[in-house]
Design a protein around this motif. Structure first.
Motif, mmCIF file in Angstrom:
data_model
loop_
_atom_site.group_PDB
_atom_site.id
_atom_site.type_symbol
_atom_site.label_atom_id
_atom_site.label_comp_id
_atom_site.label_asym_id
_atom_site.label_seq_id
_atom_site.Cartn_x
_atom_site.Cartn_y
_atom_site.Cartn_z
ATOM 1 N N SER A 249 45.755 -8.695 6.781
ATOM 2 C CA SER A 249 45.472 -9.274 5.467
ATOM 3 C C SER A 249 44.799 -10.632 5.655
ATOM 4 C CB SER A 249 46.761 -9.429 4.654
ATOM 5 O OG SER A 249 47.607 -10.394 5.247
ATOM 6 N N HIS A 250 44.053 -11.045 4.668
ATOM 7 C CA HIS A 250 43.412 -12.358 4.763
ATOM 8 C C HIS A 250 43.189 -12.912 3.356
ATOM 9 C CE1 HIS A 250 39.517 -10.561 3.576
ATOM 10 N NE2 HIS A 250 39.898 -9.548 4.344
ATOM 11 N N GLY A 251 43.292 -14.214 3.254
ATOM 12 C CA GLY A 251 43.001 -14.887 1.995
ATOM 13 C C GLY A 251 44.169 -15.107 1.072
ATOM 14 N N TYR A 252 45.232 -14.316 1.228
ATOM 15 C CA TYR A 252 46.337 -14.420 0.277
ATOM 16 C C TYR A 252 47.118 -15.719 0.434
ATOM 17 C CZ TYR A 252 45.364 -9.502 -0.543
ATOM 18 O OH TYR A 252 44.740 -8.330 -0.851
ATOM 19 N N ALA A 253 47.384 -16.132 1.671
ATOM 20 C CA ALA A 253 48.115 -17.384 1.888
ATOM 21 C C ALA A 253 47.342 -18.561 1.310
ATOM 22 C CB ALA A 253 48.369 -17.594 3.376
ATOM 23 N N ALA A 254 46.019 -18.522 1.467
ATOM 24 C CA ALA A 254 45.193 -19.601 0.913
ATOM 25 C C ALA A 254 45.290 -19.649 -0.607
ATOM 26 C CB ALA A 254 43.736 -19.408 1.346
ATOM 27 N N ARG A 255 45.337 -18.472 -1.238
ATOM 28 C CA ARG A 255 45.474 -18.426 -2.696
ATOM 29 C C ARG A 255 46.815 -18.984 -3.141
ATOM 30 N NH1 ARG A 255 44.481 -12.423 -4.434
ATOM 31 N NH2 ARG A 255 45.023 -13.316 -6.468
ATOM 32 N N VAL A 256 47.859 -18.686 -2.380
ATOM 33 C CA VAL A 256 49.191 -19.219 -2.712
ATOM 34 C C VAL A 256 49.172 -20.740 -2.657
ATOM 35 C CG1 VAL A 256 51.588 -19.381 -1.934
ATOM 36 C CG2 VAL A 256 50.437 -17.152 -1.960
ATOM 37 N N LEU A 257 48.672 -21.296 -1.580
ATOM 38 C CA LEU A 257 48.671 -22.748 -1.416
ATOM 39 C C LEU A 257 47.732 -23.423 -2.413
ATOM 40 C CD1 LEU A 257 48.757 -23.034 2.477
ATOM 41 C CD2 LEU A 257 50.659 -23.161 0.849
ATOM 42 N N ASP A 258 46.636 -22.771 -2.729
ATOM 43 C CA ASP A 258 45.707 -23.339 -3.706
ATOM 44 C C ASP A 258 46.370 -23.456 -5.082
ATOM 45 O OD1 ASP A 258 42.913 -24.193 -4.395
ATOM 46 O OD2 ASP A 258 43.071 -22.467 -5.743
ATOM 47 N N ALA A 259 47.252 -22.495 -5.403
ATOM 48 C CA ALA A 259 47.912 -22.496 -6.709
ATOM 49 C C ALA A 259 48.893 -23.648 -6.864
ATOM 50 C CB ALA A 259 48.632 -21.164 -6.929
ATOM 51 N N VAL A 260 49.387 -24.197 -5.750
ATOM 52 C CA VAL A 260 50.366 -25.290 -5.833
ATOM 53 C C VAL A 260 49.835 -26.573 -5.204
ATOM 54 C CG1 VAL A 260 52.372 -23.755 -5.907
ATOM 55 C CG2 VAL A 260 51.487 -24.492 -3.694
ATOM 56 N N LYS A 261 48.521 -26.675 -5.082
ATOM 57 C CA LYS A 261 47.934 -27.843 -4.427
ATOM 58 C C LYS A 261 48.175 -29.140 -5.200
ATOM 59 C CE LYS A 261 43.348 -27.091 -6.470
ATOM 60 N NZ LYS A 261 41.933 -26.752 -6.175
ATOM 61 N N HIS A 262 48.490 -29.019 -6.507
ATOM 62 C CA HIS A 262 48.753 -30.214 -7.324
ATOM 63 C C HIS A 262 50.220 -30.627 -7.294
ATOM 64 C CE1 HIS A 262 49.692 -26.714 -9.725
ATOM 65 N NE2 HIS A 262 50.272 -27.463 -10.657
ATOM 66 N N LEU A 263 51.041 -29.898 -6.512
ATOM 67 C CA LEU A 263 52.470 -30.188 -6.436
ATOM 68 C C LEU A 263 52.845 -30.666 -5.027
ATOM 69 C CD1 LEU A 263 53.837 -27.056 -8.344
ATOM 70 C CD2 LEU A 263 53.591 -29.378 -9.243
ATOM 71 N N PRO A 264 53.857 -31.540 -4.925
ATOM 72 C CA PRO A 264 54.287 -32.012 -3.602
ATOM 73 C C PRO A 264 55.153 -30.969 -2.894
ATOM 74 C CG PRO A 264 55.593 -33.068 -5.318
ATOM 75 C CD PRO A 264 54.570 -32.243 -6.027
ATOM 76 N N VAL A 265 54.563 -30.268 -1.937
ATOM 77 C CA VAL A 265 55.271 -29.214 -1.203
ATOM 78 C C VAL A 265 55.981 -29.830 -0.008
ATOM 79 C CG1 VAL A 265 55.012 -27.099 0.125
ATOM 80 C CG2 VAL A 265 53.672 -27.442 -1.964
#
Length: 437
Positions: free
Chosen positions: A388-404
């Motif tokens: 698989s590829h790209g899914y992890a990036a989509r997850v992190l992009d969705a929360v990029k405005h939050l302090p992880v």
């Protein structure tokens, strides 16, 4: 044979207890597992807590208050004098037993005896109701076959042998009723499978007798792709794999007890999640072939997480360091949820803080320790395998405005988990939902 489990809300009133027959077909051979009537376990916990601190008068008031609710229940449930008499004798017996414990030295043993009374009452009441309306059923005491070993692990083969022997004694009967949650421990004492354990009971029974299917009936129409309480537009998932369901259950999907997937998975017994309030809804089927390649299936969140960060220069180019750290958590029987490491630091999370102070005291021997409470793990489940590829990036992009706080990826083919402060949970769930679905 099928195993059907009904939760507390499904037996929360006389109307709903009677309504079980809209779902249960007495002509089909099946075992019905019942939880305690809704609200009962919480009330029994309160009574036990009052006994523990010596507040016998408070316990007495709580017992009367809850018994009054059962008095109202049986008046509505039974239509004949004989039926009501059976119900009255039943609740008198159980509440007198609870009251009698005021005269005992109150220990965890007595506390577990109290907690067992809810399931013992709900199953007997439905059994008596069926007898009243002329439907044959067999009441199977779970304490006769449900057992855990010295490590509190269920003894599946023992359960299967005992239960098969009991069922063989009733070849003409089709409808069997038993209690969820309760069991006996290795000493033969009354014990339990912890909160939410009725799901676990159903799965263990299904595994032990190699059932055709285990059905978990709740008040939700299957496992949703996000938390419907805080996210709009969620939908039930028609089919999940055992691995996917296990990840979602462990990381916060409330519809299913986290441990209940594993016995069914081990013995390949399909599990179906269904809605008592909408029995015709398709719900969710969990089986070995439920996974879908190339997609994200669902999001779940687990609250009450504590993060522990250990910084130590002794980790650098060292071996055995992590083992020694993990041994501390093992000694205190505290499971670890997530873990990330660098050259000189390790961060991990736990959800059981019972022994946190003692754990931190020992961990501080390795280096500086920082503890953050009120954290939430948000878990995204789907196809995160090698191809698989790209899914992890989509997850992190969705929360990029939050302090992880932490990210866990690669430990499983089925999930990406992030840790953040619980204040950001709702925003994270909504943002992920809008970005991924």
């Amino acid at each position: 044979m099928k195993v059907l489990k009904f939760g507390g809300t499904s037996v929360g009133s006389a109307v709903r207890i009677k309504g079980l027959l809209d779902i249960v077909n007495p002509s089909e051979r099946q075992i019905v597992v019942l939880s305690a009537v809704a609200g009962t376990t919480n009330a029994l916990v309160e009574i036990g807590q009052a006994y523990t601190v010596g507040k016998k008068d408070e316990a007495k008031d709580l017992i009367k208050k809850h018994k009054d609710k059962y008095e109202d229940l049986i008046k509505e449930l039974f239509n004949t004098e004989a039926g009501y008499k059976n119900g009255k004798e039943l609740i008198d017996y159980h509440f007198n037993l609870i009251s009698s414990l005021a005269n005992e030295l109150f220990t965890p043993i007595e506390e577990k005896i109290i907690l067992a009374q809810g399931e013992l009452m709900s199953t007997a009441l439905w059994h008596f109701y069926l007898n009243e309306i002329g439907i044959s059923s067999v009441l199977l005491p779970a304490l006769d076959f449900m057992k855990i070993d010295e490590d509190n692990e269920p003894m599946v083969e023992y359960i299967g042998e005992k239960l098969s022997t009991i069922l063989a004694q009733h070849p003409e009967n089709t409808l069997f009723i038993t209690q969820g949650f309760i069991c006996r421990n290795s000493f033969g004492e009354i014990d339990n499978l912890r909160r939410g354990g009725s799901d676990y009971t159903a799965s263990l029974i299904g595994a032990a007798i190699r059932a055709d299917e285990v059905q978990i009936w709740t008040d939700i129409d299957g496992m949703h792709n996000n938390d419907p309480r805080v996210v709009k537009g969620t939908t039930p998932i028609a089919h999940l794999s055992f691995d996917e369901a296990a990840e979602l259950a462990y990381f916060g999907a409330k519809i299913l007890h986290p441990q209940s997937v594993f016995p069914a998975q081990k013995y390949n017994v399909p599990v179906r999640l269904l809605n008592t309030m909408e029995p015709n809804a398709k719900g969710t089927l969990i089986s070995k072939d439920g996974a879908q390649k190339g997609c994200i299936r669902a999001i779940a969140a687990k609250d009450g997480i504590t993060a522990i960060h250990i910084h130590s220069s002794r980790m650098l180019l060292a071996y055995g360091f992590l083992r020694r750290v993990f041994e501390i958590f093992e000694r205190y029987k505290t499971p670890i949820d997530m873990i990330t490491t660098s050259e000189v630091a390790v961060s991990l999370t736990i959800d059981d803080t019972t022994n946190l102070a003692d754990i931190i005291k020992e961990v501080e021997d390795f280096g500086s320790v920082t503890v953050d409470g009120d954290q939430t793990i948000v878990c995204v489940v789907g196809d995160f395998g090698l191809n698989s590829h790209g899914y992890a990036a989509r997850v992190l992009d969705a929360v990029k405005h939050l302090p992880v706080r932490m990210i866990s990826y690669g430990g499983s083919d089925f999930n990406v988990s992030i840790l953040l402060n619980s204040d950001h949970k709702t925003e994270a769930l909504r943002s992920l939902h809008n970005r991924l679905f």
